[in-house]
Design a protein around this motif. Structure first.
Motif, PDB file in Angstrom:
ATOM      1  N   VAL A   7       0.839  -1.205   0.000  1.00 53.35           N
ATOM      2  CA  VAL A   7       0.000   0.000   0.000  1.00 53.35           C
ATOM      3  C   VAL A   7       0.872   1.252   0.000  1.00 53.35           C
ATOM      4  O   VAL A   7       0.621   2.206  -0.762  1.00 53.35           O
ATOM      5  N   ALA A   8       1.903   1.276   0.825  1.00 55.07           N
ATOM      6  CA  ALA A   8       2.796   2.438   0.870  1.00 55.07           C
ATOM      7  C   ALA A   8       3.518   2.631  -0.459  1.00 55.07           C
ATOM      8  O   ALA A   8       3.691   3.768  -0.924  1.00 55.07           O
ATOM      9  N   LEU A  61       1.099   4.317  -2.902  1.00 60.97           N
ATOM     10  CA  LEU A  61       0.898   5.736  -2.600  1.00 60.97           C
ATOM     11  C   LEU A  61       2.114   6.565  -3.008  1.00 60.97           C
ATOM     12  O   LEU A  61       1.976   7.648  -3.589  1.00 60.97           O
ATOM     13  N   LEU A  83       4.190  10.269   4.192  1.00 59.26           N
ATOM     14  CA  LEU A  83       3.798   8.938   4.623  1.00 59.26           C
ATOM     15  C   LEU A  83       4.447   8.619   5.964  1.00 59.26           C
ATOM     16  O   LEU A  83       5.664   8.789   6.134  1.00 59.26           O
ATOM     17  N   ALA A 141      -0.332  10.922   5.901  1.00 61.16           N
ATOM     18  CA  ALA A 141      -1.095   9.678   5.960  1.00 61.16           C
ATOM     19  C   ALA A 141      -0.239   8.582   6.582  1.00 61.16           C
ATOM     20  O   ALA A 141       0.908   8.379   6.170  1.00 61.16           O
ATOM     21  N   VAL A 150       0.316   4.601   7.111  1.00 65.74           N
ATOM     22  CA  VAL A 150      -0.037   3.303   6.547  1.00 65.74           C
ATOM     23  C   VAL A 150       0.172   2.255   7.629  1.00 65.74           C
ATOM     24  O   VAL A 150       1.294   2.033   8.092  1.00 65.74           O
ATOM     25  N   ARG A 151      -0.926   1.615   8.056  1.00 67.25           N
ATOM     26  CA  ARG A 151      -0.873   0.665   9.159  1.00 67.25           C
ATOM     27  C   ARG A 151      -0.502  -0.732   8.670  1.00 67.25           C
ATOM     28  O   ARG A 151      -0.530  -1.024   7.473  1.00 67.25           O
ATOM     29  N   VAL A 160      -5.186   3.021   5.791  1.00 64.52           N
ATOM     30  CA  VAL A 160      -4.534   4.324   5.669  1.00 64.52           C
ATOM     31  C   VAL A 160      -5.318   5.328   6.517  1.00 64.52           C
ATOM     32  O   VAL A 160      -6.536   5.458   6.371  1.00 64.52           O
ATOM     33  N   GLU A 161      -4.615   6.034   7.412  1.00 65.65           N
ATOM     34  CA  GLU A 161      -5.241   7.026   8.272  1.00 65.65           C
ATOM     35  C   GLU A 161      -4.667   8.406   7.970  1.00 65.65           C
ATOM     36  O   GLU A 161      -3.451   8.561   7.879  1.00 65.65           O
ATOM     37  N   ALA A 188      -9.108   6.736   2.752  1.00 67.96           N
ATOM     38  CA  ALA A 188      -8.466   6.833   4.061  1.00 67.96           C
ATOM     39  C   ALA A 188      -9.466   7.234   5.137  1.00 67.96           C
ATOM     40  O   ALA A 188     -10.495   7.852   4.849  1.00 67.96           O
TER      41      ALA A 188
END
Length: 309
Positions: free
Chosen positions: A84-85, A88, A99, A186, A188-189, A194-195, A207
């Motif tokens: 995911v990261a 992005l 990030l 953002a 990335v967990r 994504v928060e 997000a």
């Protein structure tokens, strides 16, 4: 380096990037333009240099810093990138997206950069001067906004000097910043979620809003403050208020006469600086729509209007 400094103003056409790189390699502080706001840069691998950022800004030690990098390859040496990261970064870098990722312990960065956290905030800026400086230094640079902590972010060299003249080594003059609003942050967990820790120029539709502990800049309740009481959603003004307008409300300074939110974001801090300099003891701000980048504008305005604890 310690104590007060004769702050130099450096110009790109006069070898300013090379001079700024020299200062940074020696552990100094240089205010540098980015596409968002001016950042206060120091080498991120030096405890002493990073400590100087906190000292110059009067910044709380629990508030982590954003580390600026020249390439995705360099970023991968500092933090762990999930799929995911990676997506992005490939979609939005270089640009105004930060990030927050798990840090690599072997990265060689100062612990003060992360305020002791296991995560690291990374950004690849798009501004040609900042990118040229990163290439010239050859090191990742910690670079929060170039202003005293909690106050209005700077979008011009004059804003930087009004706050930090004599506290830093140099300002690299790149004129006015284009975006005028700090990057979207953002996190990335580990589960791929994504928060959003700080809204900004880039909207990530999938997000969610992060509500936890401070992991990145701009999460303090009181921030971006002009040093005067601020009243929001002001459709009329009192005689002792400096009025910042939007759209049909002209005010003493307008964010955008046409009601353009992108222009409003670019002018936000310039208008707050003008209000701070005015002889009016209070500031009133016209309503700004809570849509698109207006969400980020209103986030900054709410924090500007919040009195410190």
């Amino acid at each position: 380096m310690s104590g007060k400094y004769a702050t130099e103003t450096l110009h790109v056409e006069e070898g300013g990037i090379a001079r700024a790189a020299e200062i940074l390699r020696d552990g100094g502080l240089v205010a540098v333009p980015t596409e968002t706001v001016y950042g206060l840069a120091a080498r991120a691998d030096s405890d002493a240099a990073v400590a100087r950022i906190y000292e110059a800004k009067g910044r709380p030690s629990f508030n982590p810093l954003i580390v600026h990098i020249a390439s995705l390859a360099q970023a991968r040496t500092l933090a762990e990138f999930s799929p995911v990261a990676e997506r992005l970064a490939e979609q939005y870098w270089p640009g105004p997206l930060t990030l927050v990722l798990p840090r690599r312990r072997a990265a060689g960065l100062s612990d003060a950069v992360t305020a002791g956290l296991d995560t690291l905030a990374l950004r690849m800026p798009a501004h040609p001067i900042m990118r040229g400086l990163l290439d010239a230094v050859g090191l990742p640079l910690a670079a929060p906004s170039a202003n005293r902590s909690g106050f209005i972010s700077p979008t011009s060299p004059a804003h930087v000097l009004a706050s930090l003249d004599g506290r830093i080594d140099a300002v690299l003059d790149g004129g006015e910043c284009e975006k005028g609003l700090e990057s979207t942050i953002a996190a990335v967990r580990s589960n791929g979620a994504v928060e959003i820790l700080r809204p900004g120029p880039i909207a990530l539709e999938a997000a969610t809003k992060g509500e936890g502990a401070i992991e990145a800049p701009g999460q303090l309740a009181s921030h971006y403050a002009p040093g005067k009481p601020v009243r929001l959603m002001a459709s009329e003004v009192a005689p002792d208020e400096f009025w910042i307008g939007f759209g049909a409300i002209a005010g003493d300074c307008t964010l955008s006469e046409s009601g353009d939110l992108t222009q409003a974001a670019a002018r936000l801090y310039a208008c707050l600086h003008e209000g701070a300099r005015s002889d009016k003891p209070r500031i009133a701000i016209a309503p700004v729509p809570q849509t698109g980048i207006g969400i980020a504008i209103n986030d900054r305005l709410r924090r500007a209007a919040t009195l410190p604890d």
